[in-house]
Design a protein around this motif. Sequence first.
Motif, PDB file in Angstrom:
ATOM      1  N   CYS A 168       0.817  -1.360   0.146  1.00 25.71           N
ATOM      2  CA  CYS A 168       0.037   0.006   0.081  1.00 25.71           C
ATOM      3  C   CYS A 168       0.760   1.351  -0.102  1.00 25.71           C
ATOM      4  O   CYS A 168       0.345   2.208  -0.621  1.00 25.71           O
ATOM      5  CB  CYS A 168      -0.958  -0.005   1.192  1.00 25.71           C
ATOM      6  N   THR A 218      -4.315  -3.330   6.143  1.00 26.76           N
ATOM      7  CA  THR A 218      -5.334  -2.733   4.722  1.00 26.76           C
ATOM      8  C   THR A 218      -6.476  -3.593   4.994  1.00 26.76           C
ATOM      9  O   THR A 218      -7.592  -3.043   4.766  1.00 26.76           O
ATOM     10  CB  THR A 218      -4.643  -2.983   3.558  1.00 26.76           C
ATOM     11  N   LEU A 222     -10.406  -2.534   5.534  1.00 21.37           N
ATOM     12  CA  LEU A 222     -11.387  -2.609   4.518  1.00 21.37           C
ATOM     13  C   LEU A 222     -12.718  -3.307   5.091  1.00 21.37           C
ATOM     14  O   LEU A 222     -13.729  -2.834   4.666  1.00 21.37           O
ATOM     15  CB  LEU A 222     -10.878  -3.094   3.153  1.00 21.37           C
ATOM     16  N   ARG A 248     -15.412  -5.152  -3.802  1.00 24.46           N
ATOM     17  CA  ARG A 248     -14.759  -4.272  -4.610  1.00 24.46           C
ATOM     18  C   ARG A 248     -15.741  -2.934  -4.382  1.00 24.46           C
ATOM     19  O   ARG A 248     -15.130  -1.782  -4.812  1.00 24.46           O
ATOM     20  CB  ARG A 248     -15.490  -4.764  -6.041  1.00 24.46           C
ATOM     21  N   CYS A 251     -13.712  -1.149  -1.835  1.00 26.48           N
ATOM     22  CA  CYS A 251     -12.351  -0.513  -2.566  1.00 26.48           C
ATOM     23  C   CYS A 251     -12.652   0.533  -3.414  1.00 26.48           C
ATOM     24  O   CYS A 251     -12.065   1.773  -3.438  1.00 26.48           O
ATOM     25  CB  CYS A 251     -11.629  -1.649  -3.529  1.00 26.48           C
ATOM     26  N   GLU A 252     -13.551   0.573  -4.283  1.00 25.35           N
ATOM     27  CA  GLU A 252     -14.081   1.846  -5.037  1.00 25.35           C
ATOM     28  C   GLU A 252     -14.131   2.954  -4.251  1.00 25.35           C
ATOM     29  O   GLU A 252     -13.624   3.963  -4.831  1.00 25.35           O
ATOM     30  CB  GLU A 252     -14.964   1.187  -6.050  1.00 25.35           C
ATOM     31  N   ALA A 280      -6.459  -0.411  -1.428  1.00 22.31           N
ATOM     32  CA  ALA A 280      -7.619  -0.920  -1.911  1.00 22.31           C
ATOM     33  C   ALA A 280      -7.351  -1.193  -3.348  1.00 22.31           C
ATOM     34  O   ALA A 280      -8.016  -2.185  -3.891  1.00 22.31           O
ATOM     35  CB  ALA A 280      -8.688   0.208  -1.840  1.00 22.31           C
ATOM     36  N   THR A 283      -5.953  -4.883  -3.464  1.00 23.10           N
ATOM     37  CA  THR A 283      -7.111  -5.773  -2.895  1.00 23.10           C
ATOM     38  C   THR A 283      -8.120  -6.034  -3.990  1.00 23.10           C
ATOM     39  O   THR A 283      -8.536  -7.043  -4.418  1.00 23.10           O
ATOM     40  CB  THR A 283      -7.966  -5.022  -1.603  1.00 23.10           C
ATOM     41  N   GLU A 284      -8.172  -4.815  -4.607  1.00 25.88           N
ATOM     42  CA  GLU A 284      -9.583  -5.099  -5.981  1.00 25.88           C
ATOM     43  C   GLU A 284      -8.884  -5.841  -6.855  1.00 25.88           C
ATOM     44  O   GLU A 284      -9.481  -6.910  -7.496  1.00 25.88           O
ATOM     45  CB  GLU A 284      -9.681  -3.619  -6.371  1.00 25.88           C
TER      46      GLU A 284
END
Length: 315
Positions: A168, A218, A222, A248, A251-252, A280, A283-284
């Motif tokens: 990150c 992270t 999330l 998702r 994350c967005e 994020a 992760t996405e």
Amino acid sequence: MSDRVAAVDCGTNSIRLLIADAEPGGHLTDVHREMRIVRLGKGVDATGELNPEAIERTRLALRDYVDRMITTDVNRVRMVATSATRDARNRDDFFGMTEQELGRVVPGARAEVISGDEEARLSFAGAVGELSSEQGPFVVVDLGGGSTEVVLGDASGVHAAYSADIGCVRVTERCLQDNPPTPEQVASARFFASERLAQAFGKVPVDRARTWVGVAGTITTLAAVALELPEYDAEKIHLTRLPLDRVRRVCERLIAMNHDERAAHAVIHPGRVDVIGGGAVITEVLANEFARRAGISELVVSEHDILDGIALSIT
């Protein structure tokens, strides 16, 4: 009879402590857990060296950790240092400092640099200890500040592991400079993460996995956002299962937020506010790849990770 041990994990972004009683049979009973953001690896990607101020921040945190070890009668300690120190030319300054502090508990003790492979194996051991073997094979992801470990294994142990040079802090410093980041910067970050993680997927056959387990700050952050917790609560986060569509969406949202919007979230630690967007992005990418390659539809979030693996390694 139990044996009181201490584990310290010093990564690119944070330094964490676990003091636990090691019971017969490899079971750990927590005595104390703590995390501090020290950003040891800040700027390492660009300069190749640890910043003296970052070393001092880490020293102050480690001194407090050692004081806690002494007052709780720890008799064994292991400290590992990961991505930031592997990359730094002036690593000896850091290791001299750790020997000075840890030596107050065990003479001669100092931090050790572990390989990405060992980091992955320790993370796996800590992450899957409470999961049923029937849920395996597992793919465990330890998403850190400077590196991301991808590990495949089951009840018999680790079958494949790879430490990808992406985290990150690294993706934020390299790609996400604006607040909020521009669409071009986000696209660049996604490409960078995909490129680095492709190396992991080339080494680790994640298509064999049945369950994705995510660990470290992270991913647990999330999860806290996804669960809409009023404050960070490790017990509520631990072993949460999140559908990938939900992952998702979170994350967005985080990627698109500016600094003040992220800082307004009570569950996001102040030290993660400026890098959670980069986490994020990674992760996405992981969610998309695990769905495509293995048909995985959810993320299992574990609060137990490399710290637990470090502690188990000295029992």
